[in-house]
Design a protein around this motif. Structure first.
Motif, mmCIF file in Angstrom:
data_model
loop_
_atom_site.group_PDB
_atom_site.id
_atom_site.type_symbol
_atom_site.label_atom_id
_atom_site.label_comp_id
_atom_site.label_asym_id
_atom_site.label_seq_id
_atom_site.Cartn_x
_atom_site.Cartn_y
_atom_site.Cartn_z
ATOM 1 N N PHE A 231 1.082 -1.149 0.164
ATOM 2 C CA PHE A 231 0.216 -0.023 0.043
ATOM 3 C C PHE A 231 1.014 1.350 -0.113
ATOM 4 O O PHE A 231 0.475 1.986 -0.771
ATOM 5 C CB PHE A 231 -0.889 -0.069 1.350
ATOM 6 C CG PHE A 231 -1.932 0.886 1.359
ATOM 7 C CD1 PHE A 231 -3.226 0.275 0.768
ATOM 8 C CD2 PHE A 231 -1.922 2.075 1.867
ATOM 9 C CE1 PHE A 231 -4.280 1.152 0.894
ATOM 10 C CE2 PHE A 231 -3.160 2.958 1.966
ATOM 11 C CZ PHE A 231 -4.316 2.573 1.421
ATOM 12 N N ASN A 232 1.656 1.439 0.942
ATOM 13 C CA ASN A 232 2.637 2.649 1.112
ATOM 14 C C ASN A 232 3.985 2.573 0.107
ATOM 15 O O ASN A 232 4.076 3.357 -0.637
ATOM 16 C CB ASN A 232 3.013 2.610 2.547
ATOM 17 C CG ASN A 232 2.115 3.027 3.473
ATOM 18 O OD1 ASN A 232 1.109 3.375 2.892
ATOM 19 N ND2 ASN A 232 2.293 3.044 4.742
ATOM 20 N N ALA A 233 4.568 1.297 0.286
ATOM 21 C CA ALA A 233 6.013 1.613 -0.432
ATOM 22 C C ALA A 233 5.450 1.291 -1.960
ATOM 23 O O ALA A 233 6.294 1.782 -2.875
ATOM 24 C CB ALA A 233 6.954 0.563 -0.114
ATOM 25 N N GLY A 234 4.558 0.573 -2.274
ATOM 26 C CA GLY A 234 4.138 0.492 -3.728
ATOM 27 C C GLY A 234 3.518 1.855 -4.371
ATOM 28 O O GLY A 234 3.622 1.892 -5.675
ATOM 29 N N SER A 235 3.413 2.699 -3.686
ATOM 30 C CA SER A 235 2.782 3.875 -3.989
ATOM 31 C C SER A 235 4.040 4.730 -4.926
ATOM 32 O O SER A 235 3.610 5.797 -5.606
ATOM 33 C CB SER A 235 2.010 4.942 -3.059
ATOM 34 O OG SER A 235 0.960 4.330 -2.753
ATOM 35 N N ASP A 240 13.284 2.461 -5.344
ATOM 36 C CA ASP A 240 13.972 3.414 -5.063
ATOM 37 C C ASP A 240 14.055 3.930 -3.573
ATOM 38 O O ASP A 240 13.539 3.217 -2.690
ATOM 39 C CB ASP A 240 13.887 4.811 -5.738
ATOM 40 C CG ASP A 240 12.401 5.128 -5.674
ATOM 41 O OD1 ASP A 240 11.784 4.859 -4.691
ATOM 42 O OD2 ASP A 240 11.935 5.946 -6.555
ATOM 43 N N GLY A 241 14.802 4.982 -3.467
ATOM 44 C CA GLY A 241 14.816 5.403 -2.072
ATOM 45 C C GLY A 241 13.710 5.719 -1.329
ATOM 46 O O GLY A 241 13.533 5.699 -0.240
ATOM 47 N N VAL A 242 12.834 6.620 -2.065
ATOM 48 C CA VAL A 242 11.345 6.758 -1.389
ATOM 49 C C VAL A 242 10.450 5.374 -1.073
ATOM 50 O O VAL A 242 10.050 5.434 -0.139
ATOM 51 C CB VAL A 242 10.512 7.659 -2.416
ATOM 52 C CG1 VAL A 242 9.259 7.972 -2.029
ATOM 53 C CG2 VAL A 242 11.338 8.936 -2.869
ATOM 54 N N ALA A 243 10.746 4.430 -1.820
ATOM 55 C CA ALA A 243 9.952 3.122 -1.502
ATOM 56 C C ALA A 243 10.553 2.802 -0.304
ATOM 57 O O ALA A 243 9.931 2.048 0.791
ATOM 58 C CB ALA A 243 10.118 2.131 -2.721
ATOM 59 N N ALA A 244 11.880 2.675 -0.188
ATOM 60 C CA ALA A 244 12.553 2.220 1.123
ATOM 61 C C ALA A 244 12.201 2.835 2.383
ATOM 62 O O ALA A 244 11.740 2.271 3.196
ATOM 63 C CB ALA A 244 14.035 2.130 0.729
ATOM 64 N N ILE A 245 11.978 4.285 2.252
ATOM 65 C CA ILE A 245 11.737 5.142 3.449
ATOM 66 C C ILE A 245 10.155 4.601 3.898
ATOM 67 O O ILE A 245 9.770 4.665 4.957
ATOM 68 C CB ILE A 245 12.079 6.492 3.457
ATOM 69 C CG1 ILE A 245 11.826 7.243 4.556
ATOM 70 C CG2 ILE A 245 11.211 7.246 2.128
ATOM 71 C CD1 ILE A 245 12.740 7.018 5.645
ATOM 72 N N ALA A 246 9.577 4.566 2.651
ATOM 73 C CA ALA A 246 7.982 4.387 2.884
ATOM 74 C C ALA A 246 7.824 3.015 3.770
ATOM 75 O O ALA A 246 7.026 2.842 4.358
ATOM 76 C CB ALA A 246 7.121 4.307 1.620
ATOM 77 N N TRP A 247 8.621 1.943 3.293
ATOM 78 C CA TRP A 247 8.587 0.677 3.752
ATOM 79 C C TRP A 247 9.134 0.805 5.315
ATOM 80 O O TRP A 247 8.289 0.001 6.045
ATOM 81 C CB TRP A 247 9.649 -0.262 3.011
ATOM 82 C CG TRP A 247 9.405 -1.681 3.164
ATOM 83 C CD1 TRP A 247 8.674 -2.557 2.126
ATOM 84 C CD2 TRP A 247 9.867 -2.308 4.452
ATOM 85 N NE1 TRP A 247 8.651 -3.649 2.823
ATOM 86 C CE2 TRP A 247 9.312 -3.933 4.336
ATOM 87 C CE3 TRP A 247 10.502 -2.171 5.728
ATOM 88 C CZ2 TRP A 247 9.623 -4.813 5.058
ATOM 89 C CZ3 TRP A 247 10.928 -3.058 6.429
ATOM 90 C CH2 TRP A 247 10.258 -4.506 6.074
ATOM 91 N N ILE A 294 7.721 11.407 3.496
ATOM 92 C CA ILE A 294 8.344 12.619 3.818
ATOM 93 C C ILE A 294 8.625 12.610 5.426
ATOM 94 O O ILE A 294 9.077 13.775 5.889
ATOM 95 C CB ILE A 294 7.195 13.790 3.657
ATOM 96 C CG1 ILE A 294 7.693 14.806 3.704
ATOM 97 C CG2 ILE A 294 5.897 13.483 4.887
ATOM 98 C CD1 ILE A 294 8.496 15.191 2.111
ATOM 99 N N LEU A 295 8.479 11.609 6.213
ATOM 100 C CA LEU A 295 9.146 11.654 7.701
ATOM 101 C C LEU A 295 10.449 10.828 7.724
ATOM 102 O O LEU A 295 10.568 9.601 6.981
ATOM 103 C CB LEU A 295 8.016 10.963 8.579
ATOM 104 C CG LEU A 295 6.615 11.862 8.483
ATOM 105 C CD1 LEU A 295 5.731 11.188 9.472
ATOM 106 C CD2 LEU A 295 6.776 13.210 8.946
#
Length: 419
Positions: A231-235, A240-247, A294-295
């Motif tokens: 749900f989150n990382a897939g968005s 990439d790095g954004v998917a990693a921080i979301a995960w 973003i956190l």
């Protein structure tokens, strides 16, 4: 050929496409997770009815999304900033039968992969609403409500929030990475409206309704948490790095929220419970959804503790204010969604008050939350009221006492008698 040859992909596009498809499957699993999560918390004689509302949402919304929902959410603008045109070639997803057709956030990805991923968001948003009307709703009326609400509310709101190029919210600068407004505030506001339309259950008061199967609810929470990584990382639609921080934030926030919920529960009621742990995890997942990109992980932990604690207190609002939100959709999804959405305006890296000294982002986050909340509540109340006054939405008190499962579905959740 309908589809471009796979050889046309470069390696990075292929990996990103694979991740988007896997993430879509993870998010789809979340709706059965909702069914188990809700199913364990209702009466034993309502478990089939409760779970069927989630599976009904999968069936109905899946079809409507393919027929016209994608066009309303991601088609060319019909009303700029508000809703897309389902008649621009998107009916039946006909305009997406190619690779690199511009149908996704990344124009190099298959539009059908993006459409499939977003379909799962529409499905679970509808399923979440059902928890507010447990033990007392007709299945047929629920399906009619779901069809009208997803068409008039979810699809346009998805355009406003998730359509990064055309929706008013992202164009204005609102940060809602994976659906704090479009999914959770949207569903929570609709749940509150339906709870008011259907009224209270027979004998409604604090402590009278006990979960009939706690392990079933814990299983549902586990499936939800597992699927939420998609749900989150897939968005991000990319590896990439954004998917990693979301995960990692999807790990940190709900873990902290469990602690926050259990601490409040121990102080308030004297005992930490398994239902509290499951509910805390979901509250943390809800809160981190709009903010996972973003956190920093440390701020995600703070958000989790805050969401867990506040939502643990918010679930008692139904007793103080007199509305019967059976399974705390308002206290968890509406309140948690608002907390996560506003939190970005203060602690969001590079955009929040702490980093910029400006309230501008907080105002944008508040405005988006307020617009979605009011629109969803008003529309859901109107749709539910019309259904109640025409075909009837709520079962009779006598049927509620007898059990929704046997009255509506002719089945029992647990056939314990021997032949």
């Amino acid at each position: 050929m309908l589809l471009t040859a796979a050889a046309d992909y470069d390696a990075a596009t292929g990996v990103n496409s694979l991740w988007l498809l896997v993430a879509a499957a993870l998010v789809l699993l979340m709706t059965p997770g909702v069914a188990f999560f809700y199913g364990g918390m209702v009466k034993a004689k309502s478990v089939i009815s409760m779970m069927m509302m989630s599976f009904g949402a999968m069936a109905l919304v899946g079809v409507l999304w393919v027929l016209y929902g994608y066009g309303l959410a991601f088609g060319t603008p019909l009303i700029p900033g508000i809703v897309g045109n389902p008649f621009d070639g998107s009916i039946g997803l006909a305009s997406l039968l190619g690779i690199g057709d511009g149908g996704a956030m990344d124009p190099d990805l298959p539009g059908l992969a993006f459409a499939g991923f977003q379909a799962t968001f529409a499905i679970i948003t509808v399923a979440l609403i059902s928890g507010a009307i447990a033990d007392r709703a007709k299945f047929g009326a629920w399906i009619v409500f779901a069809a009208v609400w997803v068409t008039l509310v979810y699809f346009p709101v998805a355009f406003m929030v998730f359509n990064l190029a055309e929706g008013w919210a992202p164009v204005w600068g609102v940060n809602d990475f994976a659906g704090g407004t479009a999914v959770h505030i949207n569903a929570g506001a609709a749940a509150l409206a339906l709870a008011l339309v259907l009224g209270k259950r027979v004998g409604f008061q604090k402590g009278i309704q006990k979960p009939h199967n706690v392990p079933l609810t814990l299983l549902g929470a586990a499936l939800l948490w597992f699927g939420w990584f998609g749900f989150n990382a897939g968005s991000e639609a990319a590896v990439d790095g954004v998917a990693a921080i979301a995960w990692i934030n999807t790990l940190a926030a709900p873990a902290a929220a469990i602690l926050g919920w259990l601490i409040v529960e121990k102080i308030k009621d004297g005992k930490p419970t398994a239902i509290g742990a499951a509910s805390g995890a979901v509250a943390g997942l809800v809160a981190i959804t709009p903010a996972c990109n973003i956190l920093t992980p440390a701020w995600a932990i703070v958000l989790g503790i805050l969401a867990g604690g506040v939502c643990a207190l918010a679930i008692d609002l139904k007793f103080k204010l007199g509305f019967d939100d059976s399974l705390d959709v308002v206290g968890i999804h509406l309140v948690g969604g608002i907390i996560g959405t506003l939190y970005i305006g203060i602690f969001g890296a590079g955009i929040g008050l702490i980093d910029t000294g400006s309230f501008e982002q907080l105002w944008k986050q508040f405005a988006a939350a307020a617009v979605v909340l009011v629109y969803s509540f008003v529309m859901a109340f109107a749709i539910g009221w019309i259904i109640q006054k025409t075909m009837g939405f709520r079962i009779t008190n006598e049927d509620e006492v007898a059990g929704v499962d046997t009255i509506v579905h002719g089945e029992e959740g647990y056939a314990l008698e021997t032949v």
